[in-house]
Design a protein around this motif. Structure first.
Motif, PDB file in Angstrom:
ATOM      1  N   LEU A 289       1.607  11.544  -7.759  1.00  0.00           N
ATOM      2  CA  LEU A 289       2.490  10.652  -8.513  1.00  0.00           C
ATOM      3  C   LEU A 289       3.639  11.445  -9.116  1.00  0.00           C
TER       4      LEU A 289
ATOM      5  N   ARG B 153       0.840  -1.199   0.000  1.00  0.00           N
ATOM      6  CA  ARG B 153       0.000   0.000   0.000  1.00  0.00           C
ATOM      7  C   ARG B 153       0.878   1.253   0.000  1.00  0.00           C
ATOM      8  N   PHE B 154       0.563   2.173  -0.887  1.00  0.00           N
ATOM      9  CA  PHE B 154       1.309   3.423  -0.999  1.00  0.00           C
ATOM     10  C   PHE B 154       0.385   4.599  -0.696  1.00  0.00           C
ATOM     11  N   SER B 155       0.979   5.668  -0.248  1.00  0.00           N
ATOM     12  CA  SER B 155       0.200   6.874   0.082  1.00  0.00           C
ATOM     13  C   SER B 155       1.108   8.090  -0.019  1.00  0.00           C
TER      14      SER B 155
ATOM     15  N   VAL C  24      -1.502   3.082  -6.899  1.00  0.00           N
ATOM     16  CA  VAL C  24      -1.555   4.502  -6.552  1.00  0.00           C
ATOM     17  C   VAL C  24      -2.976   4.885  -6.170  1.00  0.00           C
TER      18      VAL C  24
ATOM     19  N   ALA D 244      -3.252  10.351  -3.817  1.00  0.00           N
ATOM     20  CA  ALA D 244      -1.793  10.419  -3.808  1.00  0.00           C
ATOM     21  C   ALA D 244      -1.304  11.407  -4.859  1.00  0.00           C
TER      22      ALA D 244
ATOM     23  N   VAL E 168       4.055   9.432  -4.212  1.00  0.00           N
ATOM     24  CA  VAL E 168       4.455   8.121  -4.718  1.00  0.00           C
ATOM     25  C   VAL E 168       5.377   8.320  -5.914  1.00  0.00           C
ATOM     26  N   GLU E 169       6.564   7.733  -5.845  1.00  0.00           N
ATOM     27  CA  GLU E 169       7.532   7.814  -6.932  1.00  0.00           C
ATOM     28  C   GLU E 169       7.533   6.493  -7.704  1.00  0.00           C
ATOM     29  N   ALA E 170       7.690   6.579  -9.003  1.00  0.00           N
ATOM     30  CA  ALA E 170       7.689   5.380  -9.839  1.00  0.00           C
ATOM     31  C   ALA E 170       8.643   5.560 -11.012  1.00  0.00           C
TER      32      ALA E 170
ATOM     33  N   ASP F 274       7.221   5.289  -1.737  1.00  0.00           N
ATOM     34  CA  ASP F 274       6.638   6.532  -1.218  1.00  0.00           C
ATOM     35  C   ASP F 274       7.520   7.062  -0.099  1.00  0.00           C
TER      36      ASP F 274
ATOM     37  N   VAL G  65       8.508   1.186  -7.318  1.00  0.00           N
ATOM     38  CA  VAL G  65       7.602   2.180  -6.743  1.00  0.00           C
ATOM     39  C   VAL G  65       7.987   2.390  -5.285  1.00  0.00           C
TER      40      VAL G  65
ATOM     41  N   ARG H  14       7.894   0.223  -0.472  1.00  0.00           N
ATOM     42  CA  ARG H  14       8.594   0.073  -1.743  1.00  0.00           C
ATOM     43  C   ARG H  14       8.212  -1.239  -2.393  1.00  0.00           C
TER      44      ARG H  14
END
Length: 329
Positions: A244, A146-148, A238, A242, A151-153, A212, A210, A217
Motif C-alpha cells: 500500500l 480487485r486490486f493487487s 487491499v 499487496a 496499490v496506491e490510494a 494499482d 485507488v 482503478r
C-alpha cells in the motif's frame, strides 16, 4: 427500392444544386443515425431470444414498431415485444437521438453541455438531462474492483452542491416556519462578503481514489473524512499480499496495521513523493487531474447526483462502448 429505381436516383444526384446537395446530406445523415440506432436495439434482441414477459424462447416476426424496430410475437404467451421492451430505454420516442447523446457521453472527446447538445439535436434541454440520468441508472454501480501488487490510494475533494434544492426558496417564502439551511449559499460568500472556512471543511466531500500498477482503478465517494470511514472503505480493497502506498492519513495506517500489509507513506513535498525508488501515488494523482478536468465543465454537479458522475468517469476511462450500455439496459 428496386435496383433500376436506385440507379435512377443516383443519376439524378448529378442534377442537384448546392442547396439540394446539402439537404440530401442532412437527410442521409438522419437516416444513417436511425439505422444505427435500430441495429443496436435489434442486436440486444438477437442476443437474448427469451420473451420479456414469460421467458419463452419461441417467437415469430410480427411487423415493426413505429420507430422501425423489428417486433416479435411470443409463441407461448402470445404477447408482442421488441428489443426495447422491458429495458430502461423502452419508452424513449427518439432512440436515434438517444444514441447520439450516449455517444457524446462515452466518446473520446469531452462531452458537450446539456444546453449545447440540446441545440444540436433540436430537443429540450430537460430531455437531454433526463437521458443522462437514465444512463446513470443503467451503468449503476461498477461492483467490486480487485486490486493487487502495488496499490496506491489517496483522496480528492468535491465541493458540496445543492443544485435543484428548494430549501432556500422555502425559507424565504416562509421564514417563520422554515428554518434557514445549515450553510449559506455559495453566492453569499461573494455578494455578502462572508469568509470561507480555511482548508478542508465538512462542505468538501472526499472521494477515495485507488489504483494499482495493473490498471485497476476505483473512485468512491466517502460520507465524511473520519479515519474510521476511510479504514472501512479501504479494508475490502487491499489484499493481504499487496503493498500500500498512500499519504500519512490515519485510516491508511490502520488498514495496513490491521491486515499486516506493507505500507509506504509518501509526502507531497519535493524529495518525499517517491519512497524506495518505485513506491509513489503518481497514478492516483493523475486520476485526480483527470477527474478535475472532467467535472469542471459541469460547474459543480448536485451532490445527490455526484455518484452518477463518478461512475460516468469510470465508464469513460474503461472505454465502455454505447452498444454495451444498450445491451445492459
Amino acid at each position: 427500392m428496386l435496383h433500376h429505381d436506385f440507379r435512377r436516383f443516383l443519376n439524378a444526384l448529378d442534377t442537384l444544386n448546392p442547396a439540394q446537395i446539402e439537404d440530401a446530406q442532412m437527410k442521409i445523415r438522419d437516416l444513417r443515425r436511425k439505422t444505427e440506432a435500430i441495429s443496436e436495439i435489434e442486436a440486444r434482441t438477437n442476443r437474448d431470444h427469451k420473451c420479456p414477459f414469460c421467458g419463452d424462447d419461441r417467437r415469430q416476426k410480427w411487423g415493426r414498431t413505429r420507430t422501425k424496430v423489428q417486433r416479435y410475437r411470443c409463441s407461448g404467451c402470445q404477447k408482442t415485444y421488441s428489443g426495447r421492451t422491458g429495458s430502461a430505454i423502452g419508452r424513449i420516442h427518439r432512440p436515434d437521438l438517444f444514441m447520439v447523446a450516449l455517444r457524446d457521453m462515452l466518446g473520446t472527446s469531452a462531452p458537450k453541455s446539456v444546453r449545447k447538445l440540446s441545440r444540436q439535436l433540436g430537443l429540450n434541454k430537460y430531455t437531454i438531462w433526463r437521458w443522462r440520468m437514465l444512463v446513470f441508472s443503467i451503468i449503476g454501480d461498477g461492483g467490486t474492483t480487485r486490486f493487487s501488487g502495488i496499490v496506491e490510494a489517496d483522496e480528492t475533494y468535491q465541493r458540496e452542491s445543492r443544485k435543484g434544492s428548494r430549501e432556500w426558496v422555502r425559507h424565504f417564502a416562509d421564514p417563520k416556519k422554515v428554518a434557514p439551511p445549515p450553510r449559506p449559499r455559495w453566492e453569499d460568500y461573494t455578494t455578502q462578503g462572508l469568509k470561507m472556512m480555511p482548508g478542508l471543511s465538512r462542505w468538501q466531500l472526499p472521494i477515495l481514489t485507488v489504483a494499482d500498477r495493473g490498471g485497476a482503478r476505483l473512485f468512491q465517494r466517502l460520507p465524511n473524512r473520519k479515519s474510521a470511514t476511510l479504514k472501512r472503505a479501504m479494508k475490502p480493497l487491499v489484499p493481504g499480499d499487496a503493498v500500500l502506498c498512500s499519504d500519512g492519513a490515519d485510516g491508511y495506517k490502520k488498514v495496513a496495521a490491521t491486515g499486516g500489509i506493507e505500507h509506504f507513506v509518501v509526502g507531497s513535498k519535493p524529495g518525499t513523493r517517491v519512497a524506495a525508488g518505485c513506491y509513489h501515488i503518481q497514478n492516483v494523482n493523475s486520476l485526480h487531474a483527470r477527474y478535475g478536468e472532467f467535472i469542471k465543465p459541469f460547474r459543480g454537479p448536485a451532490t445527490k447526483n455526484l455518484n452518477g458522475y463518478i461512475r460516468w468517469l469510470e465508464v469513460r476511462l474503461a472505454g465502455v462502448r454505447p452498444a454495451d450500455v444498450i445491451r445492459a439496459s
